[in-house]
Design an enzyme around this catalytic site. Structure first.
Site, PDB file in Angstrom:
ATOM      1  N   ARG A  44       0.823  -1.217   0.000  1.00 37.62           N
ATOM      2  CA  ARG A  44       0.000   0.000   0.000  1.00 37.62           C
ATOM      3  C   ARG A  44       0.855   1.264   0.000  1.00 37.62           C
ATOM      4  O   ARG A  44       0.448   2.281  -0.549  1.00 37.62           O
ATOM      5  CB  ARG A  44      -0.934   0.005   1.216  1.00 37.62           C
ATOM      6  CG  ARG A  44      -2.181  -0.826   0.978  1.00 37.62           C
ATOM      7  CD  ARG A  44      -3.084  -0.787   2.172  1.00 37.62           C
ATOM      8  NE  ARG A  44      -4.411  -1.272   1.854  1.00 37.62           N
ATOM      9  CZ  ARG A  44      -5.246  -1.801   2.732  1.00 37.62           C
ATOM     10  NH1 ARG A  44      -4.873  -1.915   4.001  1.00 37.62           N
ATOM     11  NH2 ARG A  44      -6.440  -2.207   2.361  1.00 37.62           N
ATOM     12  N   LYS A 215     -15.069 -14.326   7.670  1.00 32.47           N
ATOM     13  CA  LYS A 215     -16.441 -14.071   8.117  1.00 32.47           C
ATOM     14  C   LYS A 215     -17.451 -14.090   6.983  1.00 32.47           C
ATOM     15  O   LYS A 215     -17.442 -13.228   6.107  1.00 32.47           O
ATOM     16  CB  LYS A 215     -16.513 -12.717   8.832  1.00 32.47           C
ATOM     17  CG  LYS A 215     -15.924 -12.764  10.232  1.00 32.47           C
ATOM     18  CD  LYS A 215     -16.170 -11.475  10.975  1.00 32.47           C
ATOM     19  CE  LYS A 215     -17.595 -11.398  11.533  1.00 32.47           C
ATOM     20  NZ  LYS A 215     -17.816 -10.107  12.217  1.00 32.47           N
ATOM     21  N   GLY A 365      -6.422  -5.698   0.597  1.00 29.95           N
ATOM     22  CA  GLY A 365      -5.130  -5.639   1.247  1.00 29.95           C
ATOM     23  C   GLY A 365      -4.657  -7.023   1.685  1.00 29.95           C
ATOM     24  O   GLY A 365      -3.498  -7.383   1.471  1.00 29.95           O
ATOM     25  N   GLY A 389     -12.449  -4.067   1.524  1.00 24.64           N
ATOM     26  CA  GLY A 389     -13.798  -3.607   1.848  1.00 24.64           C
ATOM     27  C   GLY A 389     -14.322  -2.661   0.785  1.00 24.64           C
ATOM     28  O   GLY A 389     -15.477  -2.751   0.357  1.00 24.64           O
TER      29      GLY A 389
HETATM   30  C1  3PG Z   1      -8.424  -1.718   4.987  1.00 24.21           C
HETATM   31  O1  3PG Z   1      -7.462  -2.215   5.573  1.00 24.21           O
HETATM   32  O2  3PG Z   1      -9.307  -2.414   4.488  1.00 24.21           O
HETATM   33  C2  3PG Z   1      -8.495  -0.228   4.820  1.00 24.21           C
HETATM   34  O3  3PG Z   1      -7.287   0.379   5.148  1.00 24.21           O
HETATM   35  C3  3PG Z   1      -9.628   0.307   5.662  1.00 24.21           C
HETATM   36  O4  3PG Z   1      -9.413  -0.017   6.990  1.00 24.21           O
HETATM   37  P1  3PG Z   1     -10.663  -0.264   7.973  1.00 24.21           P
HETATM   38  O5  3PG Z   1     -11.348  -1.503   7.471  1.00 24.21           O
HETATM   39  O6  3PG Z   1     -10.088  -0.404   9.337  1.00 24.21           O
HETATM   40  O7  3PG Z   1     -11.559   0.950   7.834  1.00 24.21           O
END
Ligand code: 3PG
Ligand code: MG
Length: 409
Positions: A44, A215, A365, A389
């Site tokens: 990242r 999950k 990620g 996400g």
């Molecule tokens: C992730 O790791 O998916 C992003 O950096 C967002 O992080 P978060 O899910 O803690 O909001």
């Protein structure tokens, strides 16, 4: 949306530009590497470089805001961005100023002192409760303080969002601050969105999606949204056991979300033969690298064993579907790939994804880190997304707050 090109065109020399990046990377555990926390996967950070370099080369004074982990609105040393600042400086090949706070004295002094072509990284924005507050009023003060670090619009301040992995969060540094400054879309966000658009608008067929991860409750909405659009949905990882339970199988000590069994059953009924589940799994007596392991057919999981990876037969079955695919989206590991005895499923699927003919997208990620940790060349994939996400929510058809706010001019 105004893009970075538009900002460069009007000129950035001497202006303070706040850039939101997604620098949420995995760190070594305390106790390893002599107690000093280090970045274990810098994907990242590398993905964030082009926008930062471009701004610096044009003489901007760059202030980077980012989060790490999920601290609860106050400083937590293990979630400091300090190790990220060190890695960022190495990769940029230039010094990175690091603020000890987000919008406090340290941040203000360093922001005011920035010269043209210099960069400041703020401490983890989630150390401030205003970042993630549910209501806009709760976030307003922090957003305003962030915007003020640039001097504000009157003083040439601007905002660039390049944090694709966080665009699904209505947080102060992603959403509210964009309303306070002239705002621009960074190149990473633009590229990620254009790939996801291809997946949703007219994917070449067969379109095969592979979902894993632990999950199932996190994935039900995206499964619902994807079922009408895909030709095959291959399900592995911890989430597959709730589906297996819905088919009436005994899953022993494997991950199970009992309250989701019914929904999984409904999805299976709805899907016809589109949802493909594993036929065998790697079982173990406990969750450990030195556990006793065995391959079991999915209708033969003993009650005192847990499934921690998909088995070789499942890899073959999934690989066949992937070999025929013309578009692939993959999110989530097939097993506990961090432990050697349970890595083969994820590795096998990663390899199989690279054999597909058309566009292959690895979303997330964690999946991207898995690919690199398993030593698979990133260039063999069409696109490795930095947002798990975020890409799932895009595919679900949800509005992404961090994108919607950039669209408001
Ligand atoms: C992730 O790791 O998916 C992003 O950096 C967002 O992080 P978060 O899910 O803690 O909001
Ligand atoms: Mg995440």
């Amino acid at each position: 949306m105004r893009t970075l090109d538009d900002l460069i065109k009007v000129g950035v020399k001497g202006r303070r530009v706040l850039v939101r990046s997604d620098l949420n990377v995995p760190l070594s555990k305390a106790g390893e590497a002599g107690g000093k926390l280090t970045v274990t996967d810098d994907g990242r950070i590398r993905a964030s470089l082009p926008v930062l370099v471009r701004l610096l080369e044009h003489g901007a004074r760059v202030i980077v805001a980012a989060h790490l982990g999920r601290p609860k609105g106050e400083p937590e040393p293990q979630h400091s961005l300090r190790p990220v600042a060190d890695r960022l400086a190495q990769l940029l090949g230039r010094p990175v100023e690091f603020a000890l706070d987000t919008v406090g004295e340290s941040a203000r002094l360093l922001a005011d002192g920035l010269g043209d072509g210099e960069l400041l990284l703020l401490e983890n924005v989630r150390f401030n409760a205003g970042e993630t507050a549910k209501d806009e009023a709760g976030r307003a003060g922090f957003a305003k303080a962030l915007a003020l670090l640039t001097g504000g619009e009157e003083d040439g301040g601007a905002y660039v969002d390049d944090a694709f992995g966080a665009v699904h969060r209505a947080h102060a540094s992603v959403y509210d601050v964009a309303k306070l400054l002239p705002h621009y879309c960074g190149g990473l966000v633009r590229d990620e969105l254009s790939v996801l658009k291809r997946l949703t608008e007219s994917p070449d067929r067969p379109y095969v999606v592979v979902l894993g991860g632990s999950k199932v409750s996190d994935k039900l909405a995206v499964i619902d949204a994807l079922l009408p659009k895909v030709d095959r949905l291959l399900v592995g990882g911890g989430m597959c056991y709730t589906f297996l339970a819905a088919l009436g199988h005994e899953v022993g000590g494997s991950l199970l979300e009992p309250d989701q069994i019914q929904t999984c059953g409904r999805l299976l009924d709805q899907a016809g033969d589109k949802i493909v589940l594993p036929t065998d799994v790697v079982i173990a007596d406990r969750f450990a690298a030195d556990a006793v392991t065995e391959i079991a057919k999915i209708d033969e999981i003993p009650s005192d064993r847990m499934g921690l990876d998909i088995g070789p037969d499942s890899v073959r079955l999934f690989a066949e579907a992937l070999a025929e695919a013309s578009t692939v989206f993959w999110n989530g590991p097939m097993g506990v790939f961090e432990l050697a005895p349970f890595a083969a499923g994820t590795k096998g699927i990663a390899e199989a994804v690279t054999t597909a003919k058309g566009l292959t997208v690895v979303g997330g990620g964690d999946s991207a880190a898995a690919v690199r940790a398993l030593g698979i060349d990133e260039n063999r994939f069409g696109h490795i997304s930095t947002g798990g996400g975020a890409s799932l929510e895009y595919l679900e058809g949800k509005t992404l707050p961090g994108v919607a706010v950039l669209e408001e001019i």
